[in-house]
Design an enzyme around this catalytic site. Structure first.
Site, PDB file in Angstrom:
ATOM      1  CE  LYS A   1      -4.084  -2.066   2.029  1.00 37.75           C
ATOM      2  NZ  LYS A   1      -3.644  -3.443   2.366  1.00 37.75           N
TER       3      LYS A   1
HETATM    4  C1  PLP Z   1      -4.404  -4.469   1.940  1.00 35.30           C
HETATM    5  C2  PLP Z   1      -3.690  -5.759   1.846  1.00 35.30           C
HETATM    6  C3  PLP Z   1      -4.174  -6.804   1.051  1.00 35.30           C
HETATM    7  C4  PLP Z   1      -5.481  -6.705   0.302  1.00 35.30           C
HETATM    8  O1  PLP Z   1      -5.442  -5.780  -0.738  1.00 35.30           O
HETATM    9  P1  PLP Z   1      -6.799  -5.259  -1.417  1.00 35.30           P
HETATM   10  O2  PLP Z   1      -6.371  -4.271  -2.421  1.00 35.30           O
HETATM   11  O3  PLP Z   1      -7.615  -4.652  -0.320  1.00 35.30           O
HETATM   12  O4  PLP Z   1      -7.472  -6.446  -1.989  1.00 35.30           O
HETATM   13  C5  PLP Z   1      -3.424  -7.968   0.952  1.00 35.30           C
HETATM   14  N1  PLP Z   1      -2.269  -8.107   1.638  1.00 35.30           N
HETATM   15  C6  PLP Z   1      -1.774  -7.139   2.424  1.00 35.30           C
HETATM   16  C7  PLP Z   1      -0.525  -7.373   3.165  1.00 35.30           C
HETATM   17  C8  PLP Z   1      -2.457  -5.931   2.551  1.00 35.30           C
HETATM   18  O5  PLP Z   1      -1.958  -4.974   3.330  1.00 35.30           O
END
Ligand code: PLP
Length: 430
Positions: free
Chosen positions: A107
């Protein structure tokens, strides 16, 4: 680029407004009005391009004309200041490591990109913007870090008490400055419900400019297209049928991959790999979409009972179930299976995955059983040390903490406990 609301009851808007508003006035998610595929030459020569150039070509149409090209290039340069390596585990499985950023989760890119776009739009604005965000684990840290000290922007993060890992909690509660952490007595869905309620609360929205930094925000969602381009750049000379297995929660990341596919990126197939929160797995089986309360798992960033981006995926495939099924397969795995996968990856490849990546790995394994002619890339969405207890326990080895994590471990947590929407409102109006 103009954006329309997927609820179709709000006027079209610019990139700038879509970023500032987050959600359309009719509560729909914004979606680009038009997607112009990139040239064939771009994909043929992608191996010669830098990550920044690839990112610029990928996102330019979605941002223009609101951010001039030179500024956009600077924003990209600043958002992508780390590596995105693909590690080949064997001839049919690779992992794309997306955890080399400051908070060690994928993210980081979306959060940094969005923060810099908002900062750009807010340069000459005296009104402050409040970013309100609910986190199941990693969003909070990435947003806190990405927005730290961005001028004119305050960040309020809601996280479920006791349901995020120690490191995740440190990442979102220790920065101070323009970052406020609220520890909610409840689960992630309670946090998300409070955030949604705040956006609908005119008493609040008349007083302050609220926006979200969840993947519903186009500036957080769209830069995730880059990952799929970067993986392709590294793999296209060796493999021609590339499948991505994406550990999914709110389905923002996978949905960005599907956007990259719309731009012409040759992706053979998508696998949505899920933990016990299996709404989409069930949907693909039954054609009935039934949101459920989320259940807690060891891959907590995917504990989502009603994935907010799924509606965008339906839009991409024109609400045609058969087209969707042709492009997307989904599997759901228990924590026990995830633990076994962590062990398996360690024993077989001497590679340490995190629980989310392990779910992605399982997705590859299941898919490859019936499609052995493809190459499956699972996204490693977080660094294993972010889930230290689980990973060390399962593989029975101690992990070395990376410098990003070491740096925050001894910092002091500062969070305000809240248990109701009224508490949230009081905090916001303070
Ligand atoms: C947020 C997150 C996900 C999921 O991603 P989405 O875009 O919400 O489907 C998967 N793995 C990790 C480590 C995350 O932080």
């Amino acid at each position: 680029m103009n954006y329309f609301s997927l609820n179709k009851k709000a006027p079209d808007t610019s990139f700038k407004d879509a970023v500032i508003k987050g959600l359309a006035p009719d509560k729909g998610l914004y979606f680009p009005e038009h997607i112009e595929p990139l040239s064939k030459i771009f994909f043929e020569t992608i191996g010669n391009l830098s990550n920044s150039e690839i990112a610029f070509q990928t996102i330019k149409q979605f941002v223009s004309p609101d951010i001039p090209e030179a500024d956009l290039k600077a924003i990209i340069e600043d958002s992508l200041c780390f590596d995105f390596p693909v590690i080949e585990l064997d001839k049919s499985i690779s992992t794309l490591e997306l955890f080399h950023g400051p908070t060690m989760a994928f993210k980081d890119v979306g959060a940094r990109f969005m923060a810099r776009c908002l900062g750009y739009f807010n340069t000459n604005n005296t009104n402050e913007i409040t970013v309100l965000v609910a986190t199941s684990g990693d969003t909070g840290g990435a947003v806190a870090n990405g927005f730290l000290n961005v001028k004119g922007v305050n960040v309020v993060i809601l996280y479920p008490s006791g349901k995020v890992s120690d490191i995740q909690e440190k990442q979102l509660t220790t920065l101070g400055q323009n970052i406020i952490a609220l520890e909610v007595d409840g689960v992630f869905d309670d946090c998300q419900d409070m955030v949604k309620r705040a956006f609908l609360d005119e008493e609040l929205t008349n007083k302050m400019q609220l926006t979200s930094a969840n993947s519903i925000n186009v500036a957080r969602w769209l830069p995730q297209m880059f990952y799929f381009m970067f993986a392709y750049k590294q793999l296209h000379k060796k493999h021609d049928k590339i499948v991505f297995s994406i550990p999914s929660g709110n389905f923002g990341n996978i949905c960005a991959g599907m956007m990259a596919q719309q731009l012409g990126l040759p992706i053979q197939h998508f696998v949505a790999s899920n933990n016990a929160n299996n709404v989409v797995t069930e949907y693909l089986k039954t054609e009935t979409y039934t949101p459920k309360p989320s259940v807690q798992t060891i891959s907590n960033a995917m504990d989502v009972g009603n994935p907010s981006n799924f509606i965008r995926i339906q839009e991409i495939y024109k609400n045609d179930f058969s087209v969707l099924k042709k492009n997307l397969t989904s599997y759901s795995y228990t924590d026990e299976e995830t633990r076994t996968a962590l062990k398996d990856i360690y024993k077989t490849y001497n590679y340490i995955a995190d629980p989310h990546g392990a779910v992605g790995y399982l997705g590859c394994k299941s898919y490859l059983k019936h499609h052995s002619d493809t190459h499956c890339v699972f996204l490693e969405t977080a660094h294993p040390t972010k889930f230290l207890d689980v990973v060390e326990n399962v593989i029975d080895t101690s992990l070395t903490l990376p410098s990003q994590i070491k740096a925050i471990m001894n910092k002091k947590k500062v969070a305000t406990k809240i248990s109701s929407y009224t508490d949230l409102k009081t905090c916001l109006l303070k």
